[in-house]
Design a protein around this motif. Structure first.
Motif, mmCIF file in Angstrom:
data_model
loop_
_atom_site.group_PDB
_atom_site.id
_atom_site.type_symbol
_atom_site.label_atom_id
_atom_site.label_comp_id
_atom_site.label_asym_id
_atom_site.label_seq_id
_atom_site.Cartn_x
_atom_site.Cartn_y
_atom_site.Cartn_z
ATOM 1 N N MET A 1 0.841 -1.191 0.000
ATOM 2 C CA MET A 1 0.000 0.000 0.000
ATOM 3 C C MET A 1 0.881 1.247 0.000
ATOM 4 O O MET A 1 1.800 1.369 0.813
ATOM 5 C CB MET A 1 -0.906 0.013 1.249
ATOM 6 N N HIS A 2 0.623 2.132 -0.920
ATOM 7 C CA HIS A 2 1.410 3.346 -1.009
ATOM 8 C C HIS A 2 0.788 4.437 -0.134
ATOM 9 O O HIS A 2 -0.423 4.495 0.047
ATOM 10 C CB HIS A 2 1.491 3.805 -2.457
ATOM 11 N N VAL A 42 1.245 -0.103 -9.901
ATOM 12 C CA VAL A 42 0.560 1.088 -9.396
ATOM 13 C C VAL A 42 1.519 2.272 -9.377
ATOM 14 O O VAL A 42 1.186 3.379 -9.826
ATOM 15 C CB VAL A 42 -0.008 0.834 -7.982
ATOM 16 N N PHE A 46 1.444 5.672 -11.481
ATOM 17 C CA PHE A 46 1.447 6.911 -10.697
ATOM 18 C C PHE A 46 2.469 7.900 -11.255
ATOM 19 O O PHE A 46 2.190 9.102 -11.358
ATOM 20 C CB PHE A 46 1.770 6.583 -9.236
ATOM 21 N N LEU A 214 -5.185 -1.484 -10.451
ATOM 22 C CA LEU A 214 -5.586 -0.306 -9.685
ATOM 23 C C LEU A 214 -6.906 -0.560 -8.972
ATOM 24 O O LEU A 214 -7.714 -1.380 -9.377
ATOM 25 C CB LEU A 214 -5.725 0.898 -10.620
ATOM 26 N N ASP A 218 -6.499 3.388 -4.315
ATOM 27 C CA ASP A 218 -5.338 4.092 -4.850
ATOM 28 C C ASP A 218 -5.665 5.535 -5.238
ATOM 29 O O ASP A 218 -4.758 6.335 -5.481
ATOM 30 C CB ASP A 218 -4.802 3.374 -6.106
ATOM 31 N N PHE A 221 -4.012 8.449 -3.283
ATOM 32 C CA PHE A 221 -2.583 8.450 -3.584
ATOM 33 C C PHE A 221 -2.317 9.152 -4.913
ATOM 34 O O PHE A 221 -1.450 10.030 -5.017
ATOM 35 C CB PHE A 221 -2.085 7.001 -3.614
#
Length: 270
Positions: A1-2, A42, A46, A214, A218, A221
């Motif tokens: 998880m970002h 992801v 991004f 995705l 997300d 973020f």
């Protein structure tokens, strides 16, 4: 998880470096390496989304020129010959990188999106900047309106080098433009206008390609990174573009060499 923290930091890095010939993609990869972020689909998507955020600052800066390309705003030619930059110049410029970029997309993702590859790109790109500055032709195109279709095509060919993270899209095209008889200022302006359709296209490709990876979780973020990159780029764009238009490319080359050396020592000692 970002995390949101990652989005803010990487967004700032992108906004500050997008308009300099130092490779924003390379800087983001190095920043992510320092923060030990997860290098997954992801994050790769991004990176392109926040680059699009930074490019939106260019849309605001060049909005009159963009509207004139579509015939939505009349303007006087800046060229002594009366020639005007048009959509065909842009299409010719983006076509080589667009076609080859899509063809090599998977290879670039798998092989070149890593710190070591970026360091090589920084050094080779720096050498190109020095060559472009030392071997530049006497400008035949002082402003964008002076550019020929042939010059637009050659700049597009030089842009192919930017597929390698660390080379820099603006660095490759500005140096290539100067080697093709286009002034530093006109090369920089053309580079930034070309970046608009390229980044829109690249973001769309990555969204389609990685859609299944995705999720709605997300979204914050991506949204934070996009907004931060846009705001930072908006604050920096006018000043940085003036730097790029006037400052010798060799100074940016020296910065690239220094960054590559420092980060190489970091990798060796870590």
């Amino acid at each position: 998880m970002h995390t949101i923290f990652e989005a803010v930091i990487i967004g700032i890095v992108e906004g500050l470096t997008e308009f300099l010939p130092v490779s924003s993609t390379g800087h983001m990869i190095l920043a992510q390496s320092l923060m030990n972020t997860q290098n997954d689909e992801v994050m790769k998507t991004f990176d392109f989304v926040i680059q699009l955020g930074a490019i939106m600052a260019v849309v605001l800066l060049y909005w009159k020129r963009i509207l004139s390309l579509f015939g939505l705003m009349k303007r006087k030619s800046e060229s002594k010959t009366g020639r005007k930059l048009n959509l065909l110049h842009i299409l010719i410029g983006i076509l080589p990188a667009g076609i080859i970029g899509i063809a090599l997309n998977d290879y670039v993702d798998e092989v070149l999106f890593n710190p070591v590859s970026v360091l090589v790109g920084l050094i080779l790109g720096g050498i190109l900047l020095i060559i472009g500055e030392k071997k530049k032709e006497q400008p035949k195109a002082e402003v964008m309106d002076d550019m020929t279709y042939r010059q637009a095509f050659f700049i597009g060919l030089w842009q192919l080098l930017s597929i390698w993270p660390g080379f820099s899209r603006s660095g490759s095209t500005i140096a290539g433009g100067m080697l093709s008889g286009v002034s530093r200022a006109a090369s920089a302006d053309f580079t930034f206008i070309m970046a608009i359709p390229i980044m829109f296209g690249a973001s769309l490709v990555y969204f389609v390609k990685n859609y299944d990876a995705l999720s709605m979780s997300d979204f914050p973020f991506f949204a934070v990174g996009f907004v931060v990159a846009f705001i930072v780029a908006l604050l920096a764009v006018a000043t940085f573009i003036k730097f790029v238009q006037r400052m010798k490319l060799t100074y940016f080359a020296y910065y690239r060499f220094a960054l590559a050396i420092v980060f190489a020592l970091f990798l060796l000692l870590s």
